[in-house]
Write a protein that holds these residues in place. Structure first.
Motif, mmCIF file in Angstrom:
data_model
loop_
_atom_site.group_PDB
_atom_site.id
_atom_site.type_symbol
_atom_site.label_atom_id
_atom_site.label_comp_id
_atom_site.label_asym_id
_atom_site.label_seq_id
_atom_site.Cartn_x
_atom_site.Cartn_y
_atom_site.Cartn_z
ATOM 1 N N GLN A 1 76.112 49.442 62.680
ATOM 2 C CA GLN A 1 74.941 50.108 62.118
ATOM 3 C C GLN A 1 74.411 51.128 63.115
ATOM 4 N N ASP B 1 68.412 52.073 65.423
ATOM 5 C CA ASP B 1 67.095 52.257 64.810
ATOM 6 C C ASP B 1 66.277 53.310 65.548
ATOM 7 N N ARG C 1 61.905 57.026 66.409
ATOM 8 C CA ARG C 1 62.618 56.429 65.277
ATOM 9 C C ARG C 1 63.786 57.331 64.898
ATOM 10 N N PRO D 1 65.805 59.341 62.652
ATOM 11 C CA PRO D 1 65.545 59.840 61.286
ATOM 12 C C PRO D 1 66.693 59.531 60.332
ATOM 13 N N VAL E 1 68.261 56.822 59.908
ATOM 14 C CA VAL E 1 68.189 55.512 59.260
ATOM 15 C C VAL E 1 66.774 55.178 58.767
ATOM 16 N N ALA E 2 65.795 56.016 59.133
ATOM 17 C CA ALA E 2 64.415 55.716 58.749
ATOM 18 C C ALA E 2 64.198 55.957 57.261
ATOM 19 N N ARG E 3 63.482 55.033 56.629
ATOM 20 C CA ARG E 3 63.064 55.280 55.258
ATOM 21 C C ARG E 3 61.549 55.440 55.234
ATOM 22 N N ALA E 4 61.063 56.196 54.258
ATOM 23 C CA ALA E 4 59.613 56.396 54.172
ATOM 24 C C ALA E 4 58.927 55.072 53.887
ATOM 25 N N GLU E 5 57.685 54.935 54.274
ATOM 26 C CA GLU E 5 56.836 53.796 53.933
ATOM 27 C C GLU E 5 57.360 52.470 54.481
ATOM 28 N N GLU E 6 58.208 52.514 55.459
ATOM 29 C CA GLU E 6 58.757 51.256 55.947
ATOM 30 C C GLU E 6 57.853 50.679 57.027
#
Ligand code: TRP
Ligand code: ZN
Length: 881
Positions: free
Chosen positions: A15, A18, A45, A47, A49-54
C-alpha cells in the motif's frame, strides 16, 4: 525456536504510504555510547491516498533499538497518550494533514555490532542504511517510496576532523566548546536507505572529473592514513565509470562532489549512498604489492557498480523491496558490460556464468529459491541474493539481446526520463522498454515472477535431400517451493551452425551467421534451409539465457567446437562440457569401486588448447580450469562429496603429469618479469602463468616446487606471490609450507587485507585447511569475529571453498559451522544468515552427509531465540513453518 516477531511480508499487500516527508533535517551529536539524534520532518498527508472527509490515519514511524527521548508536533511536546511505542516502531495519532514533527532519540554506536544503522569501525563512525537500517538511527517512515530532501548536521569532538554526509557541504563552524559542526544538504529527494554519515580522523586523495556538459565534479576518496597509498586504482576506475555511463547510457553525474569512504567493518561489498558511497576496504583499496589481480578487477567493477546506482537506484529508485532487482539486476548488468568493455569480454562473461552455474543455480534449486521479484519475505536482508543480483542481471541482458543495442538504449532513456525522481517497479522498467520500441514483452515478464532454472533439451535432424536442418527445443522448469506449475518462458537462444571445416554457415537468405531464436513454446522446432551437409550446432552462444542446456554432444564434437567455434564463450563452454563429461565418467567408476581410467580425451583437448598460441591467454587459463567441486555437486542429486573430491584430484594430477612439458614451456614463456600493471593483457598472462605453475606443482616434480619457491621469494606482486604460496602450501612438504606461511605473515602482518588473503589461503586449502587449523586461526590475534571480512576469510573460506575438509566424514565440519552461526547470530544476524548457506543444501547429499547436515541445522534451530534473519533461512531449510 518459533519467533513470534518473524512475520511474512507479501508483495500483494503493498500500500502506498499514508504520509509523505518533504524535508528531513537531522542533527547528530556524536558520542560512542550516547549519540543524540534530533530529527525534524515536514510531514504531509499523501494526496494520492487521501480521501475527502476522512479521519486522519495514524502516522507510523519505523524504529528499532532506539531510546525515545521526546516527540513534538509543530513545536509542542506531544503528550504520551498521543503516541505509542510498539515493537518495530512508533504510532502517532495525528490531528492535522500537514505538520512539523520533531523526534529526539539516543543510540549507542559503540554497542552496534550488526553493522547496520550507525556504528563504529576502528573508531570511525559510519552508517549502513539499506535496506532497513535507518530505523536504527531514528524513528522514520523507513520505506523506499518515501523520498525526502535531507539536511544533516554533525557535531563531534575535534578528534573527528572529517564529518561527511550526502550532498553538498553548506556550513562548517567550531562550537563554543571547541567541537566541530558541519552541515550538509542533498538537493535530490531520496529514500532513507540512501542516507549516510561518516565521521573520523581520515585522510583523502582528490581528483576531478569534467562531465559531458562541462561541469567539474570534485572526487574524493577517504581512508585511514595507513591506506592512503592504496587509492589510485579506485580513483582511476571511478573516472572510467563516469565516462562510460555518459557514453553508453547518456547519464551525467548530478552533484558537484562525489565521495567514497573505505571502512574495514562492512557486511557487503559497498553501498551507493547519494554522493557518499561507503565501501568495504577490500573492495576499494589496492596496491600491486598487496592486492591480487582478482582484487583489482573486483574494485573496478564495484566502484563502477556503486557509481552507476546514482541513476539506476538513486535518481530512479525502488517502490518497495520486492522490486530490489529493478536497481540491482540492472546495475549488475551495467557493471558487467563496463567490465567487459574495460577488459576481456569473453573472460568476464565466463566468470559471471561460473558464478551463476555454481551458486545461483544452487540457490534456485534450494529451500530459499525465489523469483527475481520475490512474492514474500520475512527479512529483506536475506534477499540480497544471487537470484536478485545475478539472475536479475541476466533478465536485463535478455531484454538487451531480444531488442538489440539501440532499442535497449531507447528503452533505458525513456525509463530514466519518465521515472526520474520516482520510486518505481520492475513492471515500469519493462513497460518503458516496450513503449520505446513498440515491443511485446508480455510473456517475457514471467522471468520476474517464476523461480527455478529452466532446462532446455535440444535435438536436431538433417535431411540431405532437402538441404534442411532443424533444431527442436523443449523447455521445462522444475518445481520450486510454493511454485509447482511453471509456464513456458520467452527465451532468447543465440545460435550458429558450423560446417565440417569449422566455418560458419549462413542461416538464412540474408547470409547472417548467427541469430537469436525466440523460444516461447514448451516445444518448438526451428528450420534452416540450404544447408549442404550436416552441421554442428553452436547453442546458447554467450550464454544468452540463464538455463541448463542439454544436447548430446560427443567428445569429438566438443573438441571440434573448442577449436572452431567463432564464439569464444562457447569454445570455453565446450571445454567445460568435455571436462564435466570426463569427471562424471570417473565418478561412475569411483562409485562402482572400479579403477579410475586416465581421462584421455580431456588431456587431448587440453593439449590442443595449450598448443594454440592464437588464443587469449586468459581464455586458455579459464579453459584449463576444471569445474569446481561445488559445480560438480550442482550437477547431480545424490551428492557424494568423497567421490567428487577423489575424481577431481585424480583428473588434475593426470592432466598435470601428461602435459607437464607443455605447462613448463608455457610457464617459462610467460614468466616475463615486467613491472606490474593491472591491464587486461598483463592479468591474462599472469593468470595462465599461474595456472601452469599450479599444474606443474601438482605433477609432483621437485623442480616445479623450486619454481614456485623462486616466484614466491621474488615477491614481485601479490598475484604471483599468493599463487606461488598457494601451490607451495598445497603440494609442498608440510613443514616447509608452515615456514612459507609464517614468512608471509611476518612480512605482511601490518596489512589488514593481506592478512585476509593469508587466512583464506589456509582455510580454503584442501590439504592444510583442516578443522583444527581453522579453529586455531580463529584464536589468532589478527582474527576479529566482529569483522565480516575476517569471518568470511576463515569460516566461509572453510565452509564454502574447502569441499574436502568441510565434508569430512565425521561431520565435524558441519558441527563447527553450526557453532559459529549460533555465536555470530548474537553479534551480526546478516552475516550469520549468509554463513549458514552450505547447511541449507542438506537434501542434495547422500543419506550419510544429509543426516549430519540436517542435524547441525536442527541444532541451530533449537539453540534459542534466533534473529529474524537466521530464523527465516533455518526454518525454510528445515521445511517447517
Ligand atoms: N546496495 C548495495 C549494492 O550495491 C548492497 C548493500 C550494501 C547492502 N550493504 C548492504 C544490502 C547491507 C543489505 C545490507 O549492492
Ligand atoms: Zn547494487
Amino acid at each position: 525456536m518459533k519467533d513470534s516477531q518473524a512475520r511474512t511480508i507479501y508483495l500483494k499487500d503493498y500500500q502506498a504510504p499514508d504520509y509523505l516527508v518533504d524535508r528531513t533535517d537531522l542533527t547528530f551529536d556524536l558520542d560512542p555510547h550516547a549519540t543524540l539524534v534530533t530529527s525534524r520532518l515536514k510531514v504531509r498527508r499523501n494526496p494520492a491516498v487521501a480521501r475527502a472527509e476522512e479521519t486522519l490515519p495514524p502516522l507510523w514511524l519505523d524504529g528499532s533499538d532506539l531510546e525515545l527521548l521526546s516527540v513534538s508536533v509543530d513545536g509542542e511536546l506531544l503528550p504520551a497518550q498521543r503516541y505509542q511505542e510498539k515493537p518495530g516502531g512508533l504510532a502517532l495519532s495525528v490531528d492535522r494533514a500537514a505538520f512539523e514533527l520533531e523526534v529526539q532519540t539516543r543510540i549507542a554506536p559503540e554497542a552496534n555490532t550488526s553493522l547496520e544503522g550507525l556504528y563504529l569501525s576502528n573508531g570511525m563512525y559510519c552508517t549502513q542504511c539499506e535496506a532497513e537500517g535507518f530505523r536504527k538511527i531514528t524513528f522514520y517512515p523507513d520505506r523506499p517510496d518515501v523520498m525526502s530532501i535531507f539536511t544533516t548536521t554533525i557535531v563531534a569532538p575535534a578528534t573527528y576532523p572529517v564529518l561527511l554526509s550526502n550532498g553538498n557541504r553548506i556550513d562548517s563552524t567550531t562550537t563554543e566548546d571547541g567541537r566541530l559542526r558541519v552541515t550538509w544538504e542533498d538537493p535530490f529527494a531520496k529514500p532513507s536507505y540512501l542516507f549516510a554519515l561518516v565521521a573520523g580522523d581520515l585522510q583523502h586523495v582528490e581528483d576531478h572529473f569534467t562531465t559531458c556538459s562541462g561541469r567539474t565534479v570534485k572526487l574524493q576518496l577517504f581512508t585511514e592514513a595507513r591506506n592512503i597509498g592504496k587509492c589510485a586504482h579506485a580513483m582511476a576506475s571511478l573516472k572510467h565509470a563516469m565516462r562510460w555511463d555518459e557514453e553508453v547510457y547518456g547519464r551525467e553525474y548530478d552533484l558537484d562532489i562525489f565521495m567514497i569512504v573505505a571502512v574495514d567493518h562492512f557486511n557487503m561489498g559497498a553501498m551507493e549512498n547519494k554522493g557518499l558511497n561507503i565501501f568495504n576496504s577490500a573492495c576499494v583499496l589496492a596496491s600491486p604489492e598487496t592486492a591480487t589481480d582478482a582484487a583489482f578487477q573486483r574494485i573496478e567493477a564495484i566502484v563502477a557498480h556503486e557509481y552507476f546506482h546514482n541513476w539506476s537506484g538513486n535518481r530512479v529508485t525502488c517502490r518497495d523491496w520486492f522490486q530490489l532487482s529493478l536497481k540491482e539486476g540492472f546495475t549488475v548488468f551495467r557493471d558487467a558490460e563496463f567490465s567487459a568493455d574495460m577488459n576481456s569480454r569473453a573472460v568476464k562473461r565466463i566468470e559471471d556464468v561460473i558464478l551463476l552455474r555454481t551458486s545461483q543455480f544452487a540457490e534456485d534449486a534450494g529451500p530459499m529459491s525465489h523469483p527475481v521479484r520475490p512474492d514474500s519475505y520475512m527479512e529483506i536482508s536475506n534477499f540480497y541474493t544471487l537470484t536478485v543480483y545475478e539472475k536479475g542481471a541476466e533478465v536485463v541482458r535478455m531484454i538487451h539481446t531480444l531488442l538489440g543495442e539501440e532499442a535497449f538504449r531507447r528503452g533505458s532513456d525513456l525509463y530514466f526520463e519518465r521515472h526520474d525522481g520516482c520510486a518505481v517497479t520492475c513492471e515500469d522498467f519493462v513497460v518503458a522498454m516496450e513503449d520505446a520500441n513498440s515491443a511485446d514483452l508480455k510473456q517475457f515478464r514471467r522471468w520476474y515472477s517464476q523461480a527455478g532454472t529452466p532446462v532446455l533439451e535440444v535435438t536436431d535432424a538433417y535431411s540431405e535431400a532437402n538441404g534442411e536442418y532443424s533444431l527442436t527445443i523443449r523447455q521445462h522448469t522444475p518445481a520450486t517451493p510454493g511454485q509447482n506449475d511453471k509456464l513456458p518462458l520467452h527465451i532468447p537462444v543465440k545460435i550458429g551452425l558450423l560446417d565440417e571445416s569449422g566455418s560458419p554457415l549462413p542461416l538464412d537468405t540474408s547470409g547472417r551467421e548467427e541469430m537469436v531464436l525466440h523460444l516461447t513454446e514448451a516445444e518448438q522446432t526451428f528450420t534452416f534451409n540450404g544447408i549442404a551437409s550436416r552441421p554442428l550446432p553452436s547453442l546458447l552462444r554467450g550464454f544468452s539465457a540463464p538455463v541448463k542446456l542439454r544436447y548430446g554432444y560427443s567428445s569429438a564434437q566438443l573438441q571440434f567446437l573448442m577449436r572452431h567455434d567463432s564464439d569464444p564463450f562457447n569454445r570455453w563452454d565446450a571445454c567445460q562440457r568435455l571436462a564435466l563429461d570426463s569427471l562424471c565418467k570417473l565418478q561412475q567408476q569411483y562409485r562402482a569401486g572400479a579403477a579410475l581410467e586416465s581421462p584421455g580425451t580431456l588431456i587431448e583437448g587440453f593439449a590442443a588448447v595449450l598448443d594454440d598460441v592464437t588464443l587469449d591467454p586468459a581464455l586458455v587459463a579459464k579453459m584449463l580450469s576444471l569445474p569446481s567441486a561445488q559445480e560438480l555437486a550442482e550437477q547431480e542429486g545424490d551428492i557424494d562429496a568423497a567421490a567428487i573430491i577423489a575424481v577431481r584430484v585424480f583428473a588434475r594430477d593426470a592432466i598435470a603429469k601428461a602435459l607437464e612439458a607443455r605447462f613448463l614451456a608455457r610457464y617459462r614463456a610467460l614468466d616475463r618479469r615486467k613491472p606490474y600493471t593491472p591491464a587486461a593483457e598483463d592479468i591474462a598472462e599472469r593468470s595462465l602463468k599461474n595456472t601452469c605453475l599450479t599444474y606443474l606443482c601438482a605433477a609432483g616434480n621437485a623442480d616445479s616446487l623450486t619454481l614456485a619457491k623462486t616466484q614466491f621469494e621474488r615477491g614481485e606482486n601479490m598475484t604471483d606471490t599468493a599463487a606461488a604460496l598457494a601451490a607451495l602450501v598445497e603440494f609442498g612438504p608440510e613443514e616447509q609450507s608452515e615456514n612459507f606461511l609464517e614468512a608471509f605473515y611476518q612480512q605482511w602482518q601490518q596489512d589488514t587485507q593481506v592478512v585476509e588473503t593469508w587466512f583464506g589461503l589456509q582455510s580454503g586449502s584442501a590439504k592444510f585447511g583442516t578443522l583444527e587449523r581453522v579453529q586455531k586461526l580463529m584464536s589468532h590475534p589478527a582474527f576479529d569475529v566482529k569483522n565480516p571480512n575476517k569471518v568470511r576469510a576463515v569460516v566461509a573460506g572453510f565452509a564454502m571453498r574447502n569441499f574436502t575438509q568441510f565434508h569430512r566424514e565425521d561431520g565435524s565440519g558441519y558441527n563447527f559451522l553450526a557453532d559459529q552461526v549460533i555465536a555470530l547470530d548474537k553479534l551480526n544476524p546478516q552475516i550469520a544468515a549468509r554463513l549458514v548457506t552450505p547447511l541449507t543444501r542438506w537434501r542434495k547429499y547422500r543419506a550419510e552427509e544429509s543426516g549430519q547436515i540436517r542435524a547441525a541445522l536442527q541444532r541451530i534451530s533449537d539453540s534459542g531465540k534466533l534473529s529474524s534473519d537466521l530464523y527465516e533461512v533455518v526454518s525454510k531449510s528445515l521445511g517447517q513453518d
